[in-house]
Scaffold this motif. Sequence first.
Motif, short mmCIF file in Angstrom:
data_model
loop_
_atom_site.label_atom_id
_atom_site.label_comp_id
_atom_site.label_asym_id
_atom_site.label_seq_id
_atom_site.Cartn_x
_atom_site.Cartn_y
_atom_site.Cartn_z
N ARG A 259 -1.57 3.03 7.20
CA ARG A 259 -1.54 3.62 8.54
C ARG A 259 -0.23 4.36 8.82
O ARG A 259 0.69 4.35 8.03
CB ARG A 259 -1.75 2.51 9.59
CG ARG A 259 -3.07 1.77 9.39
CD ARG A 259 -3.19 0.53 10.25
NE ARG A 259 -2.10 -0.39 9.96
CZ ARG A 259 -1.51 -1.17 10.88
NH1 ARG A 259 -1.93 -1.17 12.12
NH2 ARG A 259 -0.53 -1.97 10.54
N SER A 260 -0.16 4.97 9.99
CA SER A 260 1.02 5.72 10.41
C SER A 260 2.22 4.81 10.65
O SER A 260 2.09 3.58 10.74
CB SER A 260 0.72 6.46 11.71
OG SER A 260 0.57 5.53 12.78
N PRO B 222 1.32 5.57 4.06
CA PRO B 222 0.22 6.23 4.77
C PRO B 222 -0.67 7.02 3.81
O PRO B 222 -0.20 7.60 2.83
CB PRO B 222 0.94 7.16 5.74
CG PRO B 222 2.27 6.50 5.96
CD PRO B 222 2.62 5.90 4.62
N CYS C 64 -6.27 -0.72 6.49
CA CYS C 64 -6.02 0.18 7.61
C CYS C 64 -6.27 -0.64 8.88
O CYS C 64 -6.11 -1.85 8.87
CB CYS C 64 -6.92 1.41 7.50
SG CYS C 64 -6.34 2.80 8.49
N HIS D 52 4.44 0.04 2.98
CA HIS D 52 3.92 1.05 3.90
C HIS D 52 3.77 2.37 3.15
O HIS D 52 4.75 2.95 2.67
CB HIS D 52 4.87 1.23 5.09
CG HIS D 52 4.35 2.17 6.11
ND1 HIS D 52 5.13 3.11 6.72
CD2 HIS D 52 3.10 2.31 6.63
CE1 HIS D 52 4.40 3.80 7.58
NE2 HIS D 52 3.17 3.33 7.54
N SER E 124 1.76 2.80 13.83
CA SER E 124 0.85 1.67 13.62
C SER E 124 1.54 0.56 12.84
O SER E 124 1.38 -0.63 13.16
CB SER E 124 -0.40 2.14 12.87
OG SER E 124 -1.09 3.11 13.64
N TRP E 125 2.30 0.91 11.82
CA TRP E 125 3.08 -0.05 11.03
C TRP E 125 4.01 -0.84 11.95
O TRP E 125 4.08 -2.06 11.87
CB TRP E 125 3.86 0.70 9.95
CG TRP E 125 4.90 -0.09 9.23
CD1 TRP E 125 6.22 -0.17 9.56
CD2 TRP E 125 4.74 -0.89 8.05
NE1 TRP E 125 6.89 -0.98 8.66
CE2 TRP E 125 5.99 -1.43 7.73
CE3 TRP E 125 3.63 -1.20 7.26
CZ2 TRP E 125 6.20 -2.25 6.63
CZ3 TRP E 125 3.84 -2.03 6.16
CH2 TRP E 125 5.10 -2.54 5.85
#
Length: 167
Positions: free
Chosen positions: A63-64, A80, A102, A78, A67-68
């Motif tokens: 995820r972005s 994306p 996700c 992490h 979001s992280w």
Amino acid sequence: MVMTATTTTDAFTPNAVLRVPPASPAAAVAHFGASLAFHADVSDVASALAAGGDPGFVVVDTRSAASWDQGHLPGAVHLPTALVPEQAEQLLDKAVPVVTYCWGPGCNGATRAALALAQLGFQVKEMLGGFEYWAREGFAYETWEGPVRREADPLTAPAADTDDCGC
């Protein structure tokens, strides 16, 4: 097999469940065996990570950054989805299987990331349920503010104090 009469003809048709008959046992073995080669669930991932030591895989949050920061699995990498082609080989070891996740079942970002990783030569599985079910099942996660653990949702996890759903 129970058949029900249709209202438009005298012929009998099975209910919606059996309108398409189940696959043969051999086809089911092939399908479900393949499914397990491609997927892991949050309970199994949590159990493997909680056992201590090297679980034999690395977890990748696809995820972005926002979001992280909102919440991610402890120890996850992490990466994306959009950055997989340019960063995967610097962040991950091709000898170590990858488990992508996700947001949840309504998001296919982990699927897209798994595809991109497989195209680069990584062994990969997707974590079913994603971050949503990780949090809903009461497993600890990290935010930009620190560690968090919510109560397990009794509709997604055992109500008893156990990490084993029995399945």
